[in-house]
Design a protein around this motif. Structure first.
Motif, PDB file in Angstrom:
ATOM      1  N   ARG A 160       0.832  -1.195   0.000  1.00  0.00           N
ATOM      2  CA  ARG A 160       0.000   0.000   0.000  1.00  0.00           C
ATOM      3  C   ARG A 160       0.875   1.256   0.000  1.00  0.00           C
ATOM      4  N   GLY A 161       0.413   2.254  -0.731  1.00  0.00           N
ATOM      5  CA  GLY A 161       1.157   3.497  -0.806  1.00  0.00           C
ATOM      6  C   GLY A 161       2.094   3.510  -1.995  1.00  0.00           C
ATOM      7  N   PRO A 162       2.629   4.687  -2.361  1.00  0.00           N
ATOM      8  CA  PRO A 162       3.492   4.808  -3.539  1.00  0.00           C
ATOM      9  C   PRO A 162       4.712   3.893  -3.451  1.00  0.00           C
ATOM     10  N   GLN A 163       4.974   3.177  -4.534  1.00  0.00           N
ATOM     11  CA  GLN A 163       6.113   2.264  -4.603  1.00  0.00           C
ATOM     12  C   GLN A 163       6.981   2.591  -5.824  1.00  0.00           C
ATOM     13  N   GLY A 164       7.050   3.888  -6.139  1.00  0.00           N
ATOM     14  CA  GLY A 164       7.687   4.301  -7.375  1.00  0.00           C
ATOM     15  C   GLY A 164       9.184   4.083  -7.419  1.00  0.00           C
ATOM     16  N   THR A 165       9.872   4.025  -6.280  1.00  0.00           N
ATOM     17  CA  THR A 165      11.326   3.941  -6.315  1.00  0.00           C
ATOM     18  C   THR A 165      11.804   2.635  -6.928  1.00  0.00           C
ATOM     19  N   LEU A 166      11.325   1.515  -6.424  1.00  0.00           N
ATOM     20  CA  LEU A 166      11.816   0.225  -6.900  1.00  0.00           C
ATOM     21  C   LEU A 166      10.932  -0.380  -7.978  1.00  0.00           C
ATOM     22  N   PHE A 167       9.628  -0.145  -7.920  1.00  0.00           N
ATOM     23  CA  PHE A 167       8.734  -0.743  -8.914  1.00  0.00           C
ATOM     24  C   PHE A 167       8.370   0.251 -10.009  1.00  0.00           C
ATOM     25  N   GLY A 168       8.371   1.526  -9.679  1.00  0.00           N
ATOM     26  CA  GLY A 168       8.293   2.536 -10.707  1.00  0.00           C
ATOM     27  C   GLY A 168       6.934   2.713 -11.321  1.00  0.00           C
ATOM     28  N   ASN A 217       3.661   3.606 -12.609  1.00  0.00           N
ATOM     29  CA  ASN A 217       2.247   3.637 -12.246  1.00  0.00           C
ATOM     30  C   ASN A 217       1.933   2.918 -10.938  1.00  0.00           C
ATOM     31  N   ALA A 218       2.901   2.869 -10.024  1.00  0.00           N
ATOM     32  CA  ALA A 218       2.633   2.305  -8.703  1.00  0.00           C
ATOM     33  C   ALA A 218       2.304   3.432  -7.731  1.00  0.00           C
ATOM     34  N   THR A 219       1.507   4.410  -8.195  1.00  0.00           N
ATOM     35  CA  THR A 219       1.191   5.592  -7.389  1.00  0.00           C
ATOM     36  C   THR A 219       0.463   5.205  -6.111  1.00  0.00           C
ATOM     37  N   GLY A 240       5.049   9.601  -5.445  1.00  0.00           N
ATOM     38  CA  GLY A 240       4.667   8.713  -6.539  1.00  0.00           C
ATOM     39  C   GLY A 240       4.187   9.514  -7.734  1.00  0.00           C
ATOM     40  N   VAL A 241       4.430   8.999  -8.920  1.00  0.00           N
ATOM     41  CA  VAL A 241       4.045   9.710 -10.144  1.00  0.00           C
ATOM     42  C   VAL A 241       3.404   8.743 -11.132  1.00  0.00           C
ATOM     43  N   LYS A 242       2.546   9.293 -11.970  1.00  0.00           N
ATOM     44  CA  LYS A 242       1.940   8.566 -13.081  1.00  0.00           C
ATOM     45  C   LYS A 242       1.910   9.491 -14.282  1.00  0.00           C
ATOM     46  N   GLY A 243       2.404   9.017 -15.408  1.00  0.00           N
ATOM     47  CA  GLY A 243       2.547   9.856 -16.583  1.00  0.00           C
ATOM     48  C   GLY A 243       1.220  10.369 -17.111  1.00  0.00           C
ATOM     49  N   GLY A 244       1.301  11.455 -17.898  1.00  0.00           N
ATOM     50  CA  GLY A 244       0.117  11.978 -18.562  1.00  0.00           C
ATOM     51  C   GLY A 244      -0.339  11.054 -19.670  1.00  0.00           C
TER      52      GLY A 244
END
Length: 797
Positions: free
Chosen positions: A141-149, A151-153, A553-557
């Motif tokens: 749960r929660g943003p996992q952008g560092t290792l999984f990257g 769209n894991a916002t 966490g980020v998700k592209g446009g």
């Protein structure tokens, strides 16, 4: 009785919860102690109690005991994880802590990422895969952008299947029951040599339709008919290196697209409600919709065409691991293919009024290379990642609703002036066609509209994370990831006539009406995205961990694919910006009473910038727009193993999610400040119940030569809405579902027989719904599974 009390009562009534969260378990010394949970949430094996991440995990054995057969079934056993079905049975995603994407356009990606054997699954149509021969499932749960990257916002679910081993053996699990259910799952493991191991796994699933069509002209629907196969080869190379090959394929072909419906009408300012039994707003009959139909009732439909869902997937993964001096190299390459065709009778009537269809053909390639290293003091991970998704898609509808073409805008047309459409409506039948369906033209033609489009995504990333244990008490984690996203988009649409009885020339291409703003659209966008993590851990004792974390966490446009292109007046609305989620979280993990009790909890606050919110500007005209949002909440899990016979536990979560100042409700009445346009406000995201809970209790006792196991499990969701309008016709009241199971196993668990009743009280509820009031005065609901009696025989060899 308030909501919290109802949650507590439901959870306790299910006799608390035996833990379904023991992933990859290793039994500890005490016969009554809880199992150690070993996960790979940080790309290496760790005890989950040592990781400052809110997570739940389920072993393959626990999935079997829960009766889980598809990937979406995991939502029944984890707090703050909710199933989302943007298009009924044909696409799926997860809502984690209220973060979700419920656009029914196939090209959109979910902000709650799904991985299978370390491979990202980009298409929501591909998330309904069957669970078979699974080792464990981890949900973070929660943003996992560092290792999984990518769209894991909101978080992610990682499905790990069983690997080949050196032992000869296998299993076959057979389940049968009501509705002529027959599901067979199995695997065989064969060591081919000292250095090569192999494993072949399979499943097939068949059952009769859940829906009865009482109108004739179309088949009963929502049956089961799918199969999957997976083959693996593991090569053990020199210097402790390994090379794993995985090939997989699946097929589904079912009668689908059936919805329950109930009559609805507008009461002003975009608020649609159910029609009372004695009201006749459409001058058809009391309590009826615009087509003169009363409410359908549970698992009943009145379709005049047979809907279908056809889905095929295939793929190949290669994974290489090598132990180097002080580090481990992992390289994963994958190719995946998906093809989908779907059609439904959206007007839920015997007339051809509005019958939606869509489909996709997608090829995906990805590669990841990473290095891990470290010791008790310092651990690090660094890597690179590349992804390419090439998809061709289509969507549209059969019927005269919102149909328009240049050919019918010249000359006499009795339906000229039909609201919203303007020039060129379908001239046959009387608009809005509710009781005629737009009868076929004199040449037998039926009006249709189709939007073909394609989207190519290219993405690359570099990432790294460092974990440092400064003292026995304090540890620090920092990480960062840069992602470059490029998307190329091409959209068009056209009206046409379809001649169902013709042998040749079944379609006649027509032209878009003059003056249409959106005729075709080509565009590209490039986004540079930054995600990161900073965390401090406090190891209060050997069995107690507290942590405080910051995550970005980020998700592209991306781009919109509007269902009704004629209503697009501004081409700028076809593109939306990246979203950024900043998370602040506090958590606590503990075990005590000689490892017989485990208590984990977390609280968080999400600050969302440019949240990608799905709105409906007219009927089913869907657009993603950017708006700010805030989410705050907490979850807790308690597990208790007082003896080797008993397992108890409970999971509960609270989510308060709001999208701020978004024009999501269409539309304002004449004479109001928002006359004819969407009304801005603060709305709750779709599929985001404020309270969720899950429970299970299991008792195992020796009987004769084997063991008897009795189990109760269940889950609860409080009230939520299916989309971002908060109107009554898309509201699902709170509900709970309980299940009962009994198993008997003997010969060292090689043979097991059992029975279960799922949805014990036959609770009727919806998992997705749409407001079609503007089409023919009704709302759609796709129901959850009814009560189901099942039996199984499992055999290991």
């Amino acid at each position: 009785m308030n909501t919290l009390t109802r949650v507590a009562c439901y959870v306790l009534s299910a006799v608390l919860a035996a833990t379904t969260y023991s992933a990859h378990a290793q039994t500890t010394a005490s016969s009554g102690a809880l199992e150690e949970i070993v996960v790979t949430a940080q790309k290496r094996e760790q005890n989950s109690q040592d990781i400052g991440i809110s997570l739940s995990a389920v072993t393959g054995a626990d999935l079997v005991s829960l009766g889980a057969t598809t990937a979406t079934d995991i939502t029944k056993s984890m707090p703050a994880v909710v199933l989302t079905q943007p298009n009924g049975p044909s696409s799926f995603s997860l809502a984690i802590r209220g973060v979700t994407q419920n656009d029914f356009a196939d090209h959109q990606e979910s902000p709650a990422a799904v991985y299978v054997d370390d491979v990202y699954v980009s298409q929501m149509a591909g998330l309904a895969f069957s669970l078979f021969d699974v080792d464990r499932v981890e949900v973070l749960r929660g943003p996992q952008g560092t290792l999984f990257g990518r769209n894991a916002t909101g978080g992610l679910a990682n499905f790990i299947t069983n690997r080949p081993t050196e032992e000869l053996g296998g299993y076959v699990n057979t389940t049968f029951g009501e509705r002529n259910l027959l599901r067979v799952e199995g695997a065989v493991n064969i060591p081919l040599s000292d250095s090569i191991d192999s494993r072949l796994s399979f499943q097939s699933n068949h059952y009769d339709p859940l829906f009865t069509n009482v109108a004739g002209g179309a088949a009963d629907a929502e049956n089961g008919n799918d199969y999957s196969i997976r083959g693996q080869l593991l090569f053990k190379l020199a210097n402790s290196a390994q090379l794993l090959f995985i090939a997989r394929a699946s097929r589904e072909n079912v009668h689908a697209g059936s919805w329950e419906e109930f009559a609805s009408y507008g009461v002003g300012n975009g608020v649609d409600v159910a029609v009372p039994p004695n009201l006749n707003p459409y001058n058809t009959c009391p309590g009826c919709n615009g087509s003169g139909m009363p409410n359908s009732g549970p698992f009943t439909t009145r379709d005049n065409i047979s809907g279908f869902a056809k889905l095929s997937t295939s793929g190949f993964t290669a994974k290489y691991t090598q132990n180097l001096s002080g580090a481990t190299l992992t390289v994963i390459g994958d190719y995946s293919h998906l093809q989908k065709d779907y059609q439904e009778d959206s007007d839920a009537s015997p007339y051809t009024l509005f019958e939606f269809f869509n489909g996709s053909k997608v090829d995906q390639q990805s590669i990841e290379a990473r290095l891990n290293g470290g010791d008790e003091k310092l651990n690090w991970t660094a890597g690179v990642y590349g992804l390419r998704i090439a998809g061709t898609y289509y969507e549209g509808w059969i019927g005269p609703s919102y149909f328009t073409s240049r050919e019918f805008s010249t000359g006499p047309n009795p339906n000229d002036g039909y609201p919203y459409v303007g020039a060129g409506p379908w001239p046959y039948g009387q608009a809005p066609y509710w009781t005629t369906g737009g009868v076929p033209g004199p040449d037998g033609g039926i009006p249709e509209t189709k939007s073909p489009y394609d989207l190519t995504t290219k993405s690359y990333a570099v990432f790294g994370q460092l974990e440092y244990r400064a003292t026995d008490l304090i540890g620090f984690t920092v990480g960062a990831r840069f992602t470059g996203d490029k998307k190329d988009y091409n959209f068009t649409w056209y009206p046409y006539e379809y001649f169902p009885t013709a042998v040749t020339d079944q379609t006649l291409l027509l032209h878009q009406p003059d003056g249409a703003t959106l005729t075709s659209y080509q565009s590209s966008r490039s986004d540079n995205l930054y995600s990161g993590k900073a965390q401090m851990d406090l190891h209060l004792s050997k069995d107690m961990l507290a942590y405080v974390s910051y995550n970005r966490g980020v998700k592209g446009g991306g781009f919109n694919a509007p269902l009704f292109p004629i209503f697009i007046n501004d081409l700028k609305t076809l593109s939306f910006k990246p979203e950024t989620l900043t998370s602040y979280e506090l958590g606590f993990k503990s075990e005590f009473l000689d490892h017989t009790v485990r208590f984990n909890a977390a609280a968080y606050y999400y600050d969302y910038k440019d949240y990608q919110a799905l709105i409906y500007t007219l009927g089913l005209e869907q657009l993603i727009v950017n708006a700010d949002a805030t989410h705050k909440g907490a979850e807790a899990e308690v597990e208790w193993a007082p003896s080797s016979a008993w397992r108890f536990g409970v999971g509960v979560a609270y989510v308060d999610a709001v999208v701020n100042n978004v024009a999501a409700r269409c539309c304002g009445d004449a004479g109001t400040p928002y006359a004819g346009v969407a009304i801005p406000g603060n709305y709750t995201p779709g599929n985001a119940p404020r309270w969720t809970g899950n429970a299970m209790a299991r008792y195992t006792v020796p009987v004769g030569p084997g063991h008897l196991a009795l189990q109760l499990d269940g889950n609860y969701l409080s009230r939520f809405w299916f989309n971002l309008t908060d109107v009554p016709v898309v509201e699902q009241p709170g509900f709970g579902v309980a299940n009962a199971r009994v198993n008997y196993s003997w010969l060292q668990d090689k043979i097991e027989v059992g029975a279960s009743v799922e949805n014990l009280a036959d609770k009727h509820y919806g998992v997705m719904g749409f407001d079609n009031t503007s089409i023919n005065g009704l709302a759609q609901v796709y129901p959850g599974m009814p009560r189901w009696f099942k039996m199984h025989v499992n055999y290991k060899f």
